[in-house]
Write a protein that holds these residues in place. Structure first.
Motif, PDB file in Angstrom:
ATOM      1  N   ASP A 187      90.082 -16.535  91.508  1.00  0.00           N
ATOM      2  CA  ASP A 187      88.447 -16.557  91.570  1.00  0.00           C
ATOM      3  C   ASP A 187      87.985 -15.606  90.147  1.00  0.00           C
ATOM      4  OD1 ASP A 187      86.949 -17.537  94.141  1.00  0.00           O
ATOM      5  OD2 ASP A 187      88.924 -16.107  95.063  1.00  0.00           O
ATOM      6  N   TYR A 188      86.485 -16.182  89.877  1.00  0.00           N
ATOM      7  CA  TYR A 188      86.017 -15.689  89.198  1.00  0.00           C
ATOM      8  C   TYR A 188      84.361 -14.573  89.013  1.00  0.00           C
ATOM      9  CZ  TYR A 188      83.733 -16.006  84.683  1.00  0.00           C
ATOM     10  OH  TYR A 188      82.904 -15.811  83.046  1.00  0.00           O
ATOM     11  N   VAL A 189      84.064 -14.139  88.512  1.00  0.00           N
ATOM     12  CA  VAL A 189      83.306 -13.283  87.838  1.00  0.00           C
ATOM     13  C   VAL A 189      82.353 -12.315  86.732  1.00  0.00           C
ATOM     14  CG1 VAL A 189      83.286 -12.785  90.823  1.00  0.00           C
ATOM     15  CG2 VAL A 189      83.506 -10.497  88.672  1.00  0.00           C
ATOM     16  N   GLU A 190      81.498 -12.902  86.351  1.00  0.00           N
ATOM     17  CA  GLU A 190      81.090 -12.321  85.237  1.00  0.00           C
ATOM     18  C   GLU A 190      80.697 -11.003  85.111  1.00  0.00           C
ATOM     19  OE1 GLU A 190      78.280 -15.233  83.531  1.00  0.00           O
ATOM     20  OE2 GLU A 190      79.046 -16.951  83.716  1.00  0.00           O
ATOM     21  N   THR A 191      80.427 -10.576  85.869  1.00  0.00           N
ATOM     22  CA  THR A 191      80.190  -8.927  85.786  1.00  0.00           C
ATOM     23  C   THR A 191      80.376  -7.948  87.025  1.00  0.00           C
ATOM     24  OG1 THR A 191      78.634  -8.734  87.221  1.00  0.00           O
ATOM     25  CG2 THR A 191      77.965  -9.427  84.779  1.00  0.00           C
ATOM     26  N   VAL A 192      81.190  -6.325  86.342  1.00  0.00           N
ATOM     27  CA  VAL A 192      81.824  -5.675  87.519  1.00  0.00           C
ATOM     28  C   VAL A 192      79.963  -5.603  89.154  1.00  0.00           C
ATOM     29  CG1 VAL A 192      81.093  -3.385  87.948  1.00  0.00           C
ATOM     30  CG2 VAL A 192      82.600  -3.686  85.641  1.00  0.00           C
ATOM     31  N   GLU A 193      79.414  -6.175  88.594  1.00  0.00           N
ATOM     32  CA  GLU A 193      78.178  -6.017  90.018  1.00  0.00           C
ATOM     33  C   GLU A 193      78.859  -6.807  90.499  1.00  0.00           C
ATOM     34  OE1 GLU A 193      76.987  -5.588  86.468  1.00  0.00           O
ATOM     35  OE2 GLU A 193      76.872  -2.796  87.092  1.00  0.00           O
ATOM     36  N   GLY A 194      78.811  -8.162  89.460  1.00  0.00           N
ATOM     37  CA  GLY A 194      79.489  -9.114  90.661  1.00  0.00           C
ATOM     38  C   GLY A 194      80.969  -8.881  91.041  1.00  0.00           C
ATOM     39  N   ALA A 195      81.753  -8.733  90.646  1.00  0.00           N
ATOM     40  CA  ALA A 195      83.415  -8.139  91.000  1.00  0.00           C
ATOM     41  C   ALA A 195      82.894  -7.435  92.846  1.00  0.00           C
ATOM     42  CB  ALA A 195      83.966  -7.047  90.745  1.00  0.00           C
ATOM     43  N   LEU A 196      81.761  -6.054  92.293  1.00  0.00           N
ATOM     44  CA  LEU A 196      82.393  -5.371  93.436  1.00  0.00           C
ATOM     45  C   LEU A 196      80.853  -6.496  95.001  1.00  0.00           C
ATOM     46  CD1 LEU A 196      80.181  -2.748  91.773  1.00  0.00           C
ATOM     47  CD2 LEU A 196      82.819  -2.244  92.768  1.00  0.00           C
ATOM     48  N   ASP A 197      80.835  -7.367  94.387  1.00  0.00           N
ATOM     49  CA  ASP A 197      79.936  -7.438  94.912  1.00  0.00           C
ATOM     50  C   ASP A 197      81.311  -9.008  96.013  1.00  0.00           C
ATOM     51  OD1 ASP A 197      77.242  -7.167  95.512  1.00  0.00           O
ATOM     52  OD2 ASP A 197      76.636  -9.002  94.093  1.00  0.00           O
ATOM     53  N   PHE A 198      81.766  -8.987  95.089  1.00  0.00           N
ATOM     54  CA  PHE A 198      82.769 -10.601  95.839  1.00  0.00           C
ATOM     55  C   PHE A 198      83.935  -9.571  96.738  1.00  0.00           C
ATOM     56  CE2 PHE A 198      87.408 -12.007  95.705  1.00  0.00           C
ATOM     57  CZ  PHE A 198      86.831 -13.531  96.033  1.00  0.00           C
ATOM     58  N   ILE A 199      84.600  -8.318  96.214  1.00  0.00           N
ATOM     59  CA  ILE A 199      85.260  -7.578  96.829  1.00  0.00           C
ATOM     60  C   ILE A 199      84.734  -7.432  98.613  1.00  0.00           C
ATOM     61  CG2 ILE A 199      86.245  -5.110  97.062  1.00  0.00           C
ATOM     62  CD1 ILE A 199      86.418  -4.949  94.265  1.00  0.00           C
ATOM     63  N   ARG A 200      83.029  -6.397  98.182  1.00  0.00           N
ATOM     64  CA  ARG A 200      82.962  -6.636  99.608  1.00  0.00           C
ATOM     65  C   ARG A 200      81.674  -7.579 100.331  1.00  0.00           C
ATOM     66  NH1 ARG A 200      78.303  -4.201  96.390  1.00  0.00           N
ATOM     67  NH2 ARG A 200      79.388  -1.316  95.887  1.00  0.00           N
ATOM     68  N   SER A 201      81.791  -8.534 100.017  1.00  0.00           N
ATOM     69  CA  SER A 201      82.192  -9.501 100.760  1.00  0.00           C
ATOM     70  C   SER A 201      82.839 -11.223 101.211  1.00  0.00           C
ATOM     71  CB  SER A 201      80.386 -10.598 100.356  1.00  0.00           C
ATOM     72  OG  SER A 201      80.751 -11.200  99.156  1.00  0.00           O
ATOM     73  N   SER A 202      83.234 -10.913 100.208  1.00  0.00           N
ATOM     74  CA  SER A 202      84.599 -11.951 100.697  1.00  0.00           C
ATOM     75  C   SER A 202      85.794 -11.600 101.711  1.00  0.00           C
ATOM     76  CB  SER A 202      85.862 -12.349  99.135  1.00  0.00           C
ATOM     77  OG  SER A 202      86.773 -11.379  99.081  1.00  0.00           O
ATOM     78  N   GLY A 203      85.777 -10.428 101.557  1.00  0.00           N
ATOM     79  CA  GLY A 203      86.541 -10.540 103.454  1.00  0.00           C
ATOM     80  C   GLY A 203      88.055 -11.031 102.945  1.00  0.00           C
ATOM     81  N   ALA A 204      88.581 -11.470 101.967  1.00  0.00           N
ATOM     82  CA  ALA A 204      89.690 -11.859 101.334  1.00  0.00           C
ATOM     83  C   ALA A 204      90.559 -11.485 100.589  1.00  0.00           C
ATOM     84  CB  ALA A 204      89.594 -12.871 100.368  1.00  0.00           C
ATOM     85  N   THR A 205      91.932 -10.867 101.134  1.00  0.00           N
ATOM     86  CA  THR A 205      92.822  -9.638 100.696  1.00  0.00           C
ATOM     87  C   THR A 205      92.835 -10.413  99.554  1.00  0.00           C
ATOM     88  OG1 THR A 205      93.909  -9.339 102.537  1.00  0.00           O
ATOM     89  CG2 THR A 205      94.673  -8.593 100.810  1.00  0.00           C
ATOM     90  N   LEU A 206      92.407  -9.589  98.212  1.00  0.00           N
ATOM     91  CA  LEU A 206      92.465  -8.815  96.740  1.00  0.00           C
ATOM     92  C   LEU A 206      93.762  -8.490  96.473  1.00  0.00           C
ATOM     93  CD1 LEU A 206      91.044 -10.652  94.718  1.00  0.00           C
ATOM     94  CD2 LEU A 206      90.052  -8.535  94.228  1.00  0.00           C
ATOM     95  N   ASP A 207      94.482  -9.258  95.893  1.00  0.00           N
ATOM     96  CA  ASP A 207      96.084  -8.848  95.722  1.00  0.00           C
ATOM     97  C   ASP A 207      95.699  -8.177  93.606  1.00  0.00           C
ATOM     98  OD1 ASP A 207      98.101  -9.838  97.290  1.00  0.00           O
ATOM     99  OD2 ASP A 207      97.530 -11.580  96.697  1.00  0.00           O
ATOM    100  N   MET A 208      95.743  -8.226  93.183  1.00  0.00           N
ATOM    101  CA  MET A 208      94.958  -7.709  92.132  1.00  0.00           C
ATOM    102  C   MET A 208      93.138  -8.266  91.249  1.00  0.00           C
ATOM    103  SD  MET A 208      97.591  -8.726  88.505  1.00  0.00           S
ATOM    104  CE  MET A 208      98.520  -7.480  89.577  1.00  0.00           C
ATOM    105  N   ILE A 209      93.314  -6.965  90.646  1.00  0.00           N
ATOM    106  CA  ILE A 209      91.798  -7.750  89.055  1.00  0.00           C
ATOM    107  C   ILE A 209      92.659  -7.654  88.101  1.00  0.00           C
ATOM    108  CG2 ILE A 209      89.465  -7.256  88.838  1.00  0.00           C
ATOM    109  CD1 ILE A 209      89.264  -5.968  91.451  1.00  0.00           C
ATOM    110  N   LEU A 210      91.936  -8.990  86.939  1.00  0.00           N
ATOM    111  CA  LEU A 210      92.707  -8.836  86.020  1.00  0.00           C
ATOM    112  C   LEU A 210      91.018  -8.316  85.282  1.00  0.00           C
ATOM    113  CD1 LEU A 210      94.232 -11.525  85.177  1.00  0.00           C
ATOM    114  CD2 LEU A 210      95.273  -9.189  85.401  1.00  0.00           C
ATOM    115  N   MET A 211      90.397  -7.592  84.383  1.00  0.00           N
ATOM    116  CA  MET A 211      89.210  -7.371  83.899  1.00  0.00           C
ATOM    117  C   MET A 211      89.507  -7.354  82.489  1.00  0.00           C
ATOM    118  SD  MET A 211      86.111  -5.551  84.498  1.00  0.00           S
ATOM    119  CE  MET A 211      86.364  -4.909  85.449  1.00  0.00           C
ATOM    120  N   ASP A 212      88.200  -7.833  82.071  1.00  0.00           N
ATOM    121  CA  ASP A 212      88.001  -8.453  80.247  1.00  0.00           C
ATOM    122  C   ASP A 212      87.780  -6.815  79.747  1.00  0.00           C
ATOM    123  OD1 ASP A 212      87.724  -8.790  77.967  1.00  0.00           O
ATOM    124  OD2 ASP A 212      85.253  -9.753  77.972  1.00  0.00           O
TER     125      ASP A 212
END
Length: 135
Positions: free
Chosen positions: A35-60
């Motif tokens: 999955d892809y987001v452009e900002t840290v805020e987008g990442a935080l929103d994704f983490i809060r709302s997705s409900g999916a188990t996230l295995d890793m974050i790759l951060m520019d």
């Protein structure tokens, strides 16, 4: 059996998503959802709302308006993300990359070094949820 892995890419350049998506499809031993987001805020929103188990974050390394991983990664950690975070950059030679542990970063890698073999090694090293195979 192919292990399923869910990765979130945080990068302000949409072209990086296209490039990494193509690389991830070439990793044979993992079924990678990217999955892809452009900002840290987008990442935080994704983490809060997705409900999916996230295995890793790759951060520019450099995202606007933050300066670099020294600001972005601690923000993710302060907001409760405890999984592996890798910083990707076009240059990892700056001296501040030697202190990644101080900022909650698990690993760093140069974008030029990212290939299917490197991705597979990173997943083997940092995604310990072997039980996710076949889920």
């Amino acid at each position: 059996m192919t292990a399923k892995v869910h990765i979130l890419l945080v990068d302000d350049d949409p072209a990086e998503n296209i490039i990494l998506s193509a690389l991830m499809r070439k990793v044979a031993s993992y079924a990678i959802t990217l999955d892809y987001v452009e900002t840290v805020e987008g990442a935080l929103d994704f983490i809060r709302s997705s409900g999916a188990t996230l295995d890793m974050i790759l951060m520019d390394n450099r995202l606007q308006p933050q300066a670099d991983f020294r600001e972005t990664v601690p923000e993710l950690r302060r907001n409760g993300y405890i999984g592996p975070i890798g910083v990707i950059s076009s240059s990892i030679n700056d001296a501040y990359f030697q202190k990644i542990d101080d900022y909650g970063v698990d690993f760093r890698i140069d974008k030029a070094e990212l290939d299917p073999t490197a991705i597979e090694f990173i997943l083997q090293e940092y995604v310990k949820r072997g039980v996710s195979a076949g889920e």
